[in-house]
Scaffold this motif. Structure first.
Motif, PDB file in Angstrom:
ATOM      1  N   MET A   1       0.879  -1.175   0.184  1.00  0.00           N
ATOM      2  CA  MET A   1      -0.117  -0.028   0.146  1.00  0.00           C
ATOM      3  C   MET A   1       0.937   1.171   0.169  1.00  0.00           C
ATOM      4  SD  MET A   1      -3.329  -1.072  -0.087  1.00  0.00           S
ATOM      5  CE  MET A   1      -4.042   0.422   0.489  1.00  0.00           C
ATOM      6  N   GLY A   2       1.955   1.283   0.803  1.00  0.00           N
ATOM      7  CA  GLY A   2       2.663   2.255   0.841  1.00  0.00           C
ATOM      8  C   GLY A   2       3.491   2.820  -0.584  1.00  0.00           C
ATOM      9  N   TRP A   3       3.842   1.634  -1.283  1.00  0.00           N
ATOM     10  CA  TRP A   3       4.254   1.970  -2.704  1.00  0.00           C
ATOM     11  C   TRP A   3       3.219   2.519  -3.479  1.00  0.00           C
ATOM     12  CZ3 TRP A   3       8.681   1.718  -5.100  1.00  0.00           C
ATOM     13  CH2 TRP A   3       8.766   1.628  -6.838  1.00  0.00           C
ATOM     14  N   ALA A   4       1.755   2.313  -3.652  1.00  0.00           N
ATOM     15  CA  ALA A   4       1.036   2.999  -4.365  1.00  0.00           C
ATOM     16  C   ALA A   4       0.973   4.344  -3.898  1.00  0.00           C
ATOM     17  CB  ALA A   4      -0.093   2.179  -4.375  1.00  0.00           C
ATOM     18  N   GLN A   5       0.831   4.730  -2.625  1.00  0.00           N
ATOM     19  CA  GLN A   5       0.720   5.699  -1.835  1.00  0.00           C
ATOM     20  C   GLN A   5       1.774   6.931  -2.379  1.00  0.00           C
ATOM     21  OE1 GLN A   5       0.058   4.966   1.996  1.00  0.00           O
ATOM     22  NE2 GLN A   5      -2.062   4.807   1.943  1.00  0.00           N
ATOM     23  N   ILE A   6       3.045   6.195  -2.419  1.00  0.00           N
ATOM     24  CA  ILE A   6       3.986   7.318  -2.707  1.00  0.00           C
ATOM     25  C   ILE A   6       4.158   7.892  -3.971  1.00  0.00           C
ATOM     26  CG2 ILE A   6       5.692   6.638  -1.046  1.00  0.00           C
ATOM     27  CD1 ILE A   6       7.359   5.344  -3.205  1.00  0.00           C
ATOM     28  N   TRP A   7       3.416   6.896  -4.979  1.00  0.00           N
ATOM     29  CA  TRP A   7       3.268   7.585  -6.464  1.00  0.00           C
ATOM     30  C   TRP A   7       1.956   7.975  -6.910  1.00  0.00           C
ATOM     31  CZ3 TRP A   7       7.465   8.432  -8.266  1.00  0.00           C
ATOM     32  CH2 TRP A   7       8.605   7.560  -7.979  1.00  0.00           C
ATOM     33  N   ARG A   8       1.039   8.471  -5.787  1.00  0.00           N
ATOM     34  CA  ARG A   8      -0.247   8.961  -5.972  1.00  0.00           C
ATOM     35  C   ARG A   8      -0.018  10.355  -6.513  1.00  0.00           C
ATOM     36  NH1 ARG A   8      -3.124   9.028  -0.327  1.00  0.00           N
ATOM     37  NH2 ARG A   8      -1.176   9.979   0.216  1.00  0.00           N
ATOM     38  N   SER A   9      -0.766  10.510  -7.587  1.00  0.00           N
ATOM     39  CA  SER A   9      -0.647  11.930  -8.262  1.00  0.00           C
ATOM     40  C   SER A   9      -1.734  12.536  -9.026  1.00  0.00           C
ATOM     41  CB  SER A   9       0.650  11.931  -8.985  1.00  0.00           C
ATOM     42  OG  SER A   9       0.331  10.978 -10.396  1.00  0.00           O
ATOM     43  N   LYS A  10      -1.952  13.627  -9.587  1.00  0.00           N
ATOM     44  CA  LYS A  10      -3.087  14.025 -10.330  1.00  0.00           C
ATOM     45  C   LYS A  10      -2.742  15.023 -11.080  1.00  0.00           C
ATOM     46  CE  LYS A  10      -7.791  15.341  -9.671  1.00  0.00           C
ATOM     47  NZ  LYS A  10      -8.815  15.706  -8.735  1.00  0.00           N
ATOM     48  N   GLU A  11      -2.676  14.542 -12.472  1.00  0.00           N
ATOM     49  CA  GLU A  11      -1.879  15.500 -13.515  1.00  0.00           C
ATOM     50  C   GLU A  11      -3.154  15.877 -14.589  1.00  0.00           C
ATOM     51  OE1 GLU A  11       0.255  12.466 -13.288  1.00  0.00           O
ATOM     52  OE2 GLU A  11       1.608  13.288 -11.801  1.00  0.00           O
ATOM     53  N   ARG A  12      -3.103  16.899 -15.240  1.00  0.00           N
ATOM     54  CA  ARG A  12      -4.129  16.978 -16.560  1.00  0.00           C
ATOM     55  C   ARG A  12      -3.345  16.345 -17.761  1.00  0.00           C
ATOM     56  NH1 ARG A  12      -6.704  22.511 -16.495  1.00  0.00           N
ATOM     57  NH2 ARG A  12      -6.788  23.225 -14.152  1.00  0.00           N
ATOM     58  N   ASP A  13      -4.310  15.877 -18.567  1.00  0.00           N
ATOM     59  CA  ASP A  13      -3.661  15.199 -19.619  1.00  0.00           C
ATOM     60  C   ASP A  13      -2.517  16.139 -20.504  1.00  0.00           C
ATOM     61  OD1 ASP A  13      -5.345  13.422 -19.221  1.00  0.00           O
ATOM     62  OD2 ASP A  13      -7.198  14.146 -20.628  1.00  0.00           O
ATOM     63  N   GLU A  14      -2.625  17.230 -20.646  1.00  0.00           N
ATOM     64  CA  GLU A  14      -1.656  17.894 -21.383  1.00  0.00           C
ATOM     65  C   GLU A  14      -0.427  17.944 -20.574  1.00  0.00           C
ATOM     66  OE1 GLU A  14      -4.462  19.349 -20.147  1.00  0.00           O
ATOM     67  OE2 GLU A  14      -5.509  19.554 -21.989  1.00  0.00           O
ATOM     68  N   TYR A  15      -0.299  17.815 -19.241  1.00  0.00           N
ATOM     69  CA  TYR A  15       1.046  17.521 -18.621  1.00  0.00           C
ATOM     70  C   TYR A  15       1.469  16.185 -18.949  1.00  0.00           C
ATOM     71  CZ  TYR A  15       4.302  17.068 -14.965  1.00  0.00           C
ATOM     72  OH  TYR A  15       5.408  16.647 -14.365  1.00  0.00           O
ATOM     73  N   LEU A  16       0.695  15.194 -18.871  1.00  0.00           N
ATOM     74  CA  LEU A  16       1.145  13.875 -18.966  1.00  0.00           C
ATOM     75  C   LEU A  16       1.612  13.623 -20.424  1.00  0.00           C
ATOM     76  CD1 LEU A  16      -1.572  11.621 -17.234  1.00  0.00           C
ATOM     77  CD2 LEU A  16       0.595  11.877 -16.573  1.00  0.00           C
ATOM     78  N   ARG A  17       0.922  14.093 -21.369  1.00  0.00           N
ATOM     79  CA  ARG A  17       1.324  14.217 -22.742  1.00  0.00           C
ATOM     80  C   ARG A  17       2.793  14.754 -22.951  1.00  0.00           C
ATOM     81  NH1 ARG A  17      -2.497  16.599 -24.686  1.00  0.00           N
ATOM     82  NH2 ARG A  17      -3.615  14.809 -24.751  1.00  0.00           N
ATOM     83  N   SER A  18       3.072  15.924 -22.505  1.00  0.00           N
ATOM     84  CA  SER A  18       4.171  16.733 -22.292  1.00  0.00           C
ATOM     85  C   SER A  18       5.466  15.788 -21.636  1.00  0.00           C
ATOM     86  CB  SER A  18       4.258  18.080 -21.652  1.00  0.00           C
ATOM     87  OG  SER A  18       5.385  18.636 -21.802  1.00  0.00           O
ATOM     88  N   THR A  19       4.848  15.224 -20.528  1.00  0.00           N
ATOM     89  CA  THR A  19       6.029  14.398 -19.818  1.00  0.00           C
ATOM     90  C   THR A  19       6.495  13.264 -20.581  1.00  0.00           C
ATOM     91  OG1 THR A  19       5.047  15.316 -17.817  1.00  0.00           O
ATOM     92  CG2 THR A  19       6.540  13.334 -17.619  1.00  0.00           C
ATOM     93  N   LEU A  20       5.454  12.427 -21.193  1.00  0.00           N
ATOM     94  CA  LEU A  20       5.985  11.303 -21.846  1.00  0.00           C
ATOM     95  C   LEU A  20       6.706  11.695 -23.299  1.00  0.00           C
ATOM     96  CD1 LEU A  20       2.155   9.475 -21.937  1.00  0.00           C
ATOM     97  CD2 LEU A  20       4.369   8.869 -20.863  1.00  0.00           C
TER      98      LEU A  20
END
Length: 65
Positions: A1-20
């Motif tokens: 559970m801790g592994w999933a909790q440290i990677w919690r995030s909320k990003e906009r689609d535009e940000y994800l596209r740019s990051t990828l």
């Protein structure tokens, strides 16, 4: 559970596209889910079965050792 909790995030689609397109790192949701899918204990702990979204067949799981 801790592994999933440290990677919690909320990003906009535009940000994800740019990051990828510009980053060498996977987005946070993939860091949490992609790695866990290779661990047999994950399937036992969360009762993941064939047909579930995060299920990966045993022969498709990455084995390093």
């Amino acid at each position: 559970m801790g592994w999933a909790q440290i990677w919690r995030s909320k990003e906009r689609d535009e940000y994800l596209r740019s990051t990828l397109q510009t980053s060498v790192y996977l987005p946070a949701p993939l860091r949490a889910n992609a790695a866990a899918g290779n661990i047999d204990g994950f399937y036992e702990a969360f009762n993941v079965k064939p047909g579930d979204r995060l299920y990966r067949a045993p022969e498709a799981r990455v084995r390093i050792w």
